[in-house]
Design an enzyme around this catalytic site. Structure first.
Site, PDB file in Angstrom:
ATOM      1  N   THR A  24      47.041  38.534  25.000  1.00 42.67           N
ATOM      2  CA  THR A  24      48.098  39.543  24.934  1.00 42.67           C
ATOM      3  C   THR A  24      49.457  38.856  24.827  1.00 42.67           C
ATOM      4  O   THR A  24      49.561  37.642  25.010  1.00 42.67           O
ATOM      5  CB  THR A  24      48.104  40.440  26.191  1.00 42.67           C
ATOM      6  OG1 THR A  24      48.632  39.692  27.295  1.00 42.67           O
ATOM      7  CG2 THR A  24      46.714  40.958  26.525  1.00 42.67           C
ATOM      8  N   TYR A  48      53.373  36.723  40.849  1.00 42.77           N
ATOM      9  CA  TYR A  48      52.300  37.425  40.142  1.00 42.77           C
ATOM     10  C   TYR A  48      51.003  37.392  40.954  1.00 42.77           C
ATOM     11  O   TYR A  48      50.336  38.414  41.132  1.00 42.77           O
ATOM     12  CB  TYR A  48      52.078  36.788  38.772  1.00 42.77           C
ATOM     13  CG  TYR A  48      51.031  37.486  37.930  1.00 42.77           C
ATOM     14  CD1 TYR A  48      51.321  38.669  37.275  1.00 42.77           C
ATOM     15  CD2 TYR A  48      49.744  36.947  37.797  1.00 42.77           C
ATOM     16  CE1 TYR A  48      50.364  39.307  36.497  1.00 42.77           C
ATOM     17  CE2 TYR A  48      48.783  37.570  37.024  1.00 42.77           C
ATOM     18  CZ  TYR A  48      49.094  38.748  36.373  1.00 42.77           C
ATOM     19  OH  TYR A  48      48.138  39.382  35.616  1.00 42.77           O
ATOM     20  N   ASP A  85      59.979  53.768  33.465  1.00 45.06           N
ATOM     21  CA  ASP A  85      60.098  52.529  34.222  1.00 45.06           C
ATOM     22  C   ASP A  85      59.312  52.731  35.510  1.00 45.06           C
ATOM     23  O   ASP A  85      59.694  53.546  36.365  1.00 45.06           O
ATOM     24  CB  ASP A  85      61.566  52.231  34.521  1.00 45.06           C
ATOM     25  CG  ASP A  85      61.773  50.896  35.235  1.00 45.06           C
ATOM     26  OD1 ASP A  85      60.804  50.366  35.817  1.00 45.06           O
ATOM     27  OD2 ASP A  85      62.909  50.388  35.218  1.00 45.06           O
ATOM     28  N   VAL A  86      58.202  52.003  35.676  1.00 43.65           N
ATOM     29  CA  VAL A  86      57.326  52.250  36.824  1.00 43.65           C
ATOM     30  C   VAL A  86      57.962  51.870  38.148  1.00 43.65           C
ATOM     31  O   VAL A  86      57.446  52.240  39.213  1.00 43.65           O
ATOM     32  CB  VAL A  86      55.966  51.534  36.668  1.00 43.65           C
ATOM     33  CG1 VAL A  86      55.205  52.067  35.466  1.00 43.65           C
ATOM     34  CG2 VAL A  86      56.140  50.019  36.595  1.00 43.65           C
ATOM     35  N   LYS A 111      48.964  40.607  42.563  1.00 45.81           N
ATOM     36  CA  LYS A 111      47.605  40.985  42.199  1.00 45.81           C
ATOM     37  C   LYS A 111      46.678  41.019  43.410  1.00 45.81           C
ATOM     38  O   LYS A 111      45.728  41.806  43.457  1.00 45.81           O
ATOM     39  CB  LYS A 111      47.081  40.053  41.105  1.00 45.81           C
ATOM     40  CG  LYS A 111      47.805  40.228  39.774  1.00 45.81           C
ATOM     41  CD  LYS A 111      47.805  41.684  39.314  1.00 45.81           C
ATOM     42  CE  LYS A 111      48.487  41.885  37.991  1.00 45.81           C
ATOM     43  NZ  LYS A 111      48.435  43.289  37.522  1.00 45.81           N
TER      44      LYS A 111
END
Length: 325
Positions: A193, A155, A63-64, A159
């Site tokens: 994806t 998000y 889990d990052v 980024k």
């Protein structure tokens, strides 16, 4: 740098860009260390990598958002293969919805995975790379890190932050004289994806891939090329490159255009969707996949048409803006 026989760590390797990237390095005969939350999907991805001649794979469920777990990931990579030549931060999640309707718990999770996950990966990777004197750290950002979107606030913020982190690290390494340690950012356009299916969604409308849509293998090739020839930033997809260029020339026009495009083509007007946390807090079941089902010949034709239309629209819009008093 020669790609073959490199030791590569990839986070978010159970699906999407991360999975395609791990397999791309495996095809080059690299030792690949795959990290993600889903043990079953990760094991399947590792088996796919090992099918390629000369490839070696190690699956490390991680889990990052857990800094200690990411440090253990780096330790296991070094213990098994002796070094880390390349580290790819690819783990990412998203939450779509009007700003006031996205639960703060979900907002924080997106920032934690996308930003702090990259921070944890960079710290673990750079400790090893500084000691060995070389290495390449690659962060998967997005064109949304240049041109933000409505209904995808966390998000987009994340980024932008990932790009800023890369810039700061490059500056720091340059000042230290660490010429053989490189930090690169990859900015994909819309990629085929499972990302959209896995996203949290509070818009009431189904999230779909906004055309034009490119393959995850296209991003993977760009990542592999950065190991051969490191560059600051690489945008993947002609439409993405056009959008980034246009944002520099006419930022206001590009901002308005992106808003309209998201409303028209990123959120379905025909398919309603119930509110969902997606896979933000609980990993999606199954063995994972690189593709999300947005490809195919029809999509390729639509991609080409959409690219041509977008380029023409941007040019015409810029001309109108220039003519306006």
């Amino acid at each position: 740098m020669r790609v073959r026989d490199r030791v590569v760590v990839v986070t978010g390797a159970s699906s999407g860009i991360g999975r395609a990237t791990a397999e791309a390095f495996a095809r080059k005969g690299c030792a690949v260390v795959l990290a993600a939350r889903r043990p079953e999907a990760l094991a399947e991805a590792a088996r796919d990598c090992e099918k390629h001649r000369g490839a070696r794979a190690l699956a490390v469920p991680t889990d990052v958002t857990d800094a200690a777990a990411v440090e253990r990931l780096a330790e296991q990579a070094v213990e098994r293969f002796g070094r880390i030549d390349v580290w790819v931060n690819s783990a990412a999640v998203a939450a779509f919805g009007p700003f006031l309707e996205v639960p703060l718990r979900d907002f924080r999770k997106v920032v934690d995975v996308n930003v702090m996950g990259s921070v944890h990966g960079a710290r673990a990777a750079l400790r090893v790379m500084r000691e060995q004197g070389h290495g390449t750290l690659i962060d998967i950002s997005s064109i949304v890190g240049v041109v933000s979107q409505p209904y995808n606030h966390a998000y987009g913020m994340s980024k932008h932050a990932v790009r800023a982190l890369g810039t700061s690290l490059r500056q720091e390494l340059r000042l230290e004289g660490a010429k053989d340690i490189h930090v690169c950012s990859v900015l994909p356009a819309t990629i085929d994806t499972p990302f959209f299916e896995h996203a949290a969604n509070y818009t009431g409308r189904k999230v779909v891939a906004m055309p034009p849509v490119y393959s995850p293998e296209r991003v993977a090739r760009a990542v592999v090329d950065l190991v051969r020839t490191p560059r600051r930033e690489v945008v993947v997809g002609p439409a993405g490159r056009s959008l980034v260029r246009q944002s520099r020339m006419t930022p206001g026009l590009t901002e308005r255009m992106m808003g309209r495009q998201v409303d028209k083509t990123h959120l379905s007007r025909k398919e309603p969707a119930p509110a969902t946390e997606g896979s933000l807090h609980v990993p999606a079941p199954g063995t994972g996949a690189a593709h999300g089902g947005w490809g195919g010949r029809r999509r390729t034709a639509l991609r080409r048409l959409a690219t041509a239309t977008a380029l023409a629209g941007l040019t015409a819009g810029a001309r109108r803006l220039i003519r306006e008093p």
